[in-house]
Design an enzyme around this catalytic site. Structure first.
Site, PDB file in Angstrom:
ATOM      1  N   GLU A  58       4.930  -5.250   6.970  1.00  0.00           N
ATOM      2  CA  GLU A  58       4.273  -4.155   7.678  1.00  0.00           C
ATOM      3  C   GLU A  58       4.832  -3.932   9.082  1.00  0.00           C
ATOM      4  O   GLU A  58       4.820  -2.810   9.592  1.00  0.00           O
ATOM      5  CB  GLU A  58       2.754  -4.411   7.770  1.00  0.00           C
ATOM      6  CG  GLU A  58       2.005  -4.250   6.453  1.00  0.00           C
ATOM      7  CD  GLU A  58       1.917  -5.523   5.624  1.00  0.00           C
ATOM      8  OE1 GLU A  58       2.723  -6.460   5.844  1.00  0.00           O
ATOM      9  OE2 GLU A  58       1.037  -5.574   4.738  1.00  0.00           O
ATOM     10  N   ALA A  84       0.863  -1.175   0.000  1.00  0.00           N
ATOM     11  CA  ALA A  84       0.000   0.000   0.000  1.00  0.00           C
ATOM     12  C   ALA A  84       0.901   1.227   0.000  1.00  0.00           C
ATOM     13  O   ALA A  84       2.054   1.164   0.433  1.00  0.00           O
ATOM     14  CB  ALA A  84      -0.890  -0.018   1.234  1.00  0.00           C
ATOM     15  N   GLU A 138      -1.115  -8.999  -0.564  1.00  0.00           N
ATOM     16  CA  GLU A 138      -2.551  -9.167  -0.259  1.00  0.00           C
ATOM     17  C   GLU A 138      -3.386  -9.081  -1.536  1.00  0.00           C
ATOM     18  O   GLU A 138      -4.336  -9.842  -1.721  1.00  0.00           O
ATOM     19  CB  GLU A 138      -2.975  -8.103   0.761  1.00  0.00           C
ATOM     20  CG  GLU A 138      -2.347  -8.370   2.128  1.00  0.00           C
ATOM     21  CD  GLU A 138      -2.585  -7.247   3.118  1.00  0.00           C
ATOM     22  OE1 GLU A 138      -2.326  -6.080   2.781  1.00  0.00           O
ATOM     23  OE2 GLU A 138      -3.030  -7.540   4.247  1.00  0.00           O
ATOM     24  N   GLY A 196       0.513  -4.889   1.018  1.00  0.00           N
ATOM     25  CA  GLY A 196      -0.728  -4.865   0.244  1.00  0.00           C
ATOM     26  C   GLY A 196      -0.546  -5.494  -1.139  1.00  0.00           C
ATOM     27  O   GLY A 196      -1.514  -5.980  -1.724  1.00  0.00           O
TER      28      GLY A 196
END
Ligand code: CO8
Length: 257
Positions: A131, A65, A111, A108
């Site tokens: 993360e 992300a 993910e 992300g």
């Protein structure tokens, strides 16, 4: 026209979505996520689309992300369900979605890759949930989808200690199903997509939903889901055609009905 993804139609029935923010290793900001979700939403409704391939660049599928977008956020903002709408739309795409991962699939990015039904990787692929290095944890399925796929101990190492997996390790762990040299990854992935696109469309969607149910429900509920989809296909023209074609020793002509 989308700005952060490139859309291509390499074969009949197959669409290719390329993440296209190379300057930040395809970091996933909201705009990019919304564009992927919007493209998939169009493809979901378009009968001419049977299979979609999602890919990044050779260096990065996606490095996570977008940290610059998230850095100033507070809990209130990050707990807002609206933030996850695009992620949910992508995960709910009803047709086969194949991920072609070259280079980095981090945070992300991993993910997003894990929302794909089939993951194919290049030899240079690296998978991780780093993360923890930022003082947070995965927030778009990393603790759940990864654990179900690779098992508890490896998932814990990846999530708690930012352990990265090579393509070989990811293959052994069941995260991906094939590995190719980076220069032929897309070719092989598109060949797979082409094969799927030639298959009975309703059965493909029923197959996807049924296999996905194995990750979402108990065994007894999953078996019930499978029975429902299996049974429903016997009202389809393609079931009649598929079995008739077998008996007549000819190739089936699928209608998607
Ligand atoms: N976000 C924003 N920018 C990024 C990101 C990112 N995730 N990753 C890389 N970039 C940028 C860099 O800042 C750099 O920009 P600039 O050239 O302007 O400095 C550019 O991409 C190239 O990166 P590097 O120079 O760092 O390239 P290196 O080859 O030296 O390093 C790494 C590559 C190791 C991948 C490094 O960039 C890195 O560590 N990136 C961050 C990886 C990371 O921590 N990912 C997890 C992010 S958090 C997350 O994904 C939570 C998901 C929650 C989802 C829920 C949303 C609602």
């Amino acid at each position: 026209m989308p700005e952060l993804i490139l859309l291509e139609s390499p074969f009949d029935g197959v669409r290719l979505i390329r993440l296209n923010r190379p300057q930040v290793l395809n970091a996933l900001n909201s705009h990019l996520m919304n564009e992927i979700a919007a493209a998939l939403s169009d493809y979901a409704q378009d009968d001419a689309v049977r299979v979609v391939v999602l890919t990044g660049s050779e260096r990065a599928f996606a490095a996570g992300a977008d940290i610059s977008e998230m850095s100033g956020a507070d809990a209130n903002l990050m707990k807002n369900p609206a933030r996850y709408a695009a992620w949910q739309q992508i995960a709910a795409f009803p047709k086969p979605l194949i991920g072609a991962v070259s280079g980095l699939a981090l945070g992300g990015g991993l993910e997003l890759a894990m929302t794909c039904d089939i993951l194919i990787a290049a030899e240079n692929a690296r998978f991780g949930q780093p993360e923890i290095n930022l003082g947070i944890i995965p927030g778009a399925g990393g603790t759940q989808r990864l654990t179900r796929v690779v098992g508890k101990s490896l998932a814990m190492e990846m999530v708690l200690n930012a352990r990265m997996l090579s393509a070989e390790e990811a293959l052994r762990a069941g995260l991906i199903s094939s590995i190719y040299p980076p220069e032929v990854l897309l070719h092989h992935t598109l060949q797979l997509a082409k094969q799927l696109a030639a298959r009975a469309p309703l059965a493909l969607q029923a197959a996807k939903k049924s296999v996905a149910a194995a990750f979402e429900t108990s065994l007894s509920q999953g078996l019930e889901t499978e029975r429902q989809h299996f049974g429903a296909l016997f009202d389809s023209a393609d079931q009649k055609e598929g079995m008739q074609a077998f008996l007549e020793k000819r190739r089936a002509n699928w209608k998607g009905k």
